[in-house]
Scaffold this motif. Sequence first.
Motif: not given
Length: 425
Positions: A274-277, A301-302, A306-308
Amino acid sequence: MSTRAGIVVTGTEVLSGWISDRNGPWVSQRLRETGVEVAHLTVCGDRPDDLLAQLCFLADQKVDLIVTTGGLGPTADDLTVATVAEFSGRDVVRDATMAQTIESVIRNWRKYSDDLPSSIVASIEKQALIPEGAEAIPPTGTAPGVAVPATDELPAVLVLPGPPRELRSMWPAAMQTGPVVRALTDRVPAILQTIRAYGLSEPDLAVSLTEAQKTVDGFDSLEITTCMRGGELEISTQFTENAASAYDALAAFLVERHSDRIYATDGSQIDDLLIAGLAGRTIVTAESCTGGLVAARLTDRAGSSAYMLGGVVSYSNDVKTGAIDVPAEMIAEHGAVSEQVARAMAEGVAAHLHADVAISTTGIAGPGGAVPGKPVGTVCISIAVAGRKTITVTRHFRGDRRQVRELTVDAAMHLAVDALADATR
C-alpha cells in the motif's frame, strides 16, 4: 546437522493469561533466522521447581541451546539465575564489574548522589550474582543477562530479561557471547522465505501442497509452515541452500495455482504494498465500524506522516452528515451500512482533508445491530482515488466483534492496493 534450541518463558502472569507472551515467538523467529531449529517453546510460572523441570526436559531432548526469558529482577520471585545455576551444577558468584554497572544505571536512573538505600544495595547484589564460569551480559534495564557454557552432558543456557524492550535490546550482545557462539558453531544456515495470500483457505492450500509433494523434486527437504492471520494466509518455508531449487519449484507451483490470491512471494506485507502503491499520494480515512483501526494501521510505521494526513471516526450518523457531508436523506433511504453511504464517506473525507486517496468503512460488527438483509458481519468498504471512479464493495465476515473489525481492516488494505494498482494502469 542443524543446531536445536528450546525456549522457556517464565512468569506466572504469562502462564495465567494476564499478559500475552511477546518474548517466546520473537526469540523463536530470531533463532530461525540464524539457522537454528527451535524444537520446543514452553511457559512456566515463577516457581523454581517448575523451571528446573523445564530445563531438564529440554536437556533430555538434546537441544544445544536453551533460552530463558524473565525472572531476573530484584524481587523474591526472580529466581531464574539461581535455578539455572542449580541446573548447571554451578555455584553463584558475585560479578564485581556487573555490580558497578548496575549501580551506575540505578544512580543515573534515580539521580542518587549520596549513599544508596540498603534495599537498593541488596537488589544490586542479588542481580550481580551469576553462575560460576558464566558470562554476564550488560543490562539494558537493571537486570543483566547471563550466558552459561555447555558441558558434555548439558546444553548452553542463555538467560534473558522478561520486559520485551530489554530483551530485544540485549539480543545482539547475547548472540555474541562465547557460550552462545560455541553452541551455534555447527549450525547449518537456513533460508526462510514467506509467501502471503489473501482469500486462500488452508484446506485449499493443503490440497495444493499434497499435489506439489508428488511433482516437486526435493519437496521433503522443505519445512513448510502455514498460519492464518485475519484474512491472510502466511506460507513460511525454511530450507538449506542445497534445497533452494526445490523451494523455487514450489513457489512457482503455488503461484501458478493461486496467482489470483497470492499477493507477495518475497515476504512483503500488504502494508508495504500500500505504501509503495501510494507513490507520493496522500491518504485519509473515514471509519464507522472500525473506529480508527484503519488509521492506526496506516500510521503504525515510522515516516507515515509522508502519506497519511488524518482521518475521521464517523461513528454516528450526525458525524457522517456534519463532518464529511454524507446526505442525511441517503442514510435514511439506504441505511448507514450501505455502499452508497460508504462511497459518500470516502469521497467526503477526501474532499474535506484534500487527500488523493481515501478509505471508508461502515458495517455491523456485532453482537447486535443486525437488520433484515444485513446480518452481523455485513461491512461496506469504499476506496476513492482522485481522478478515478470510486470502488465500493460489500463483504460479509464471520466471527465476533473483534474479528469482524480486524477482517474489515485487512479487506480495506487489500482493496486500496488493488485500487491504486488500477489507477496506474
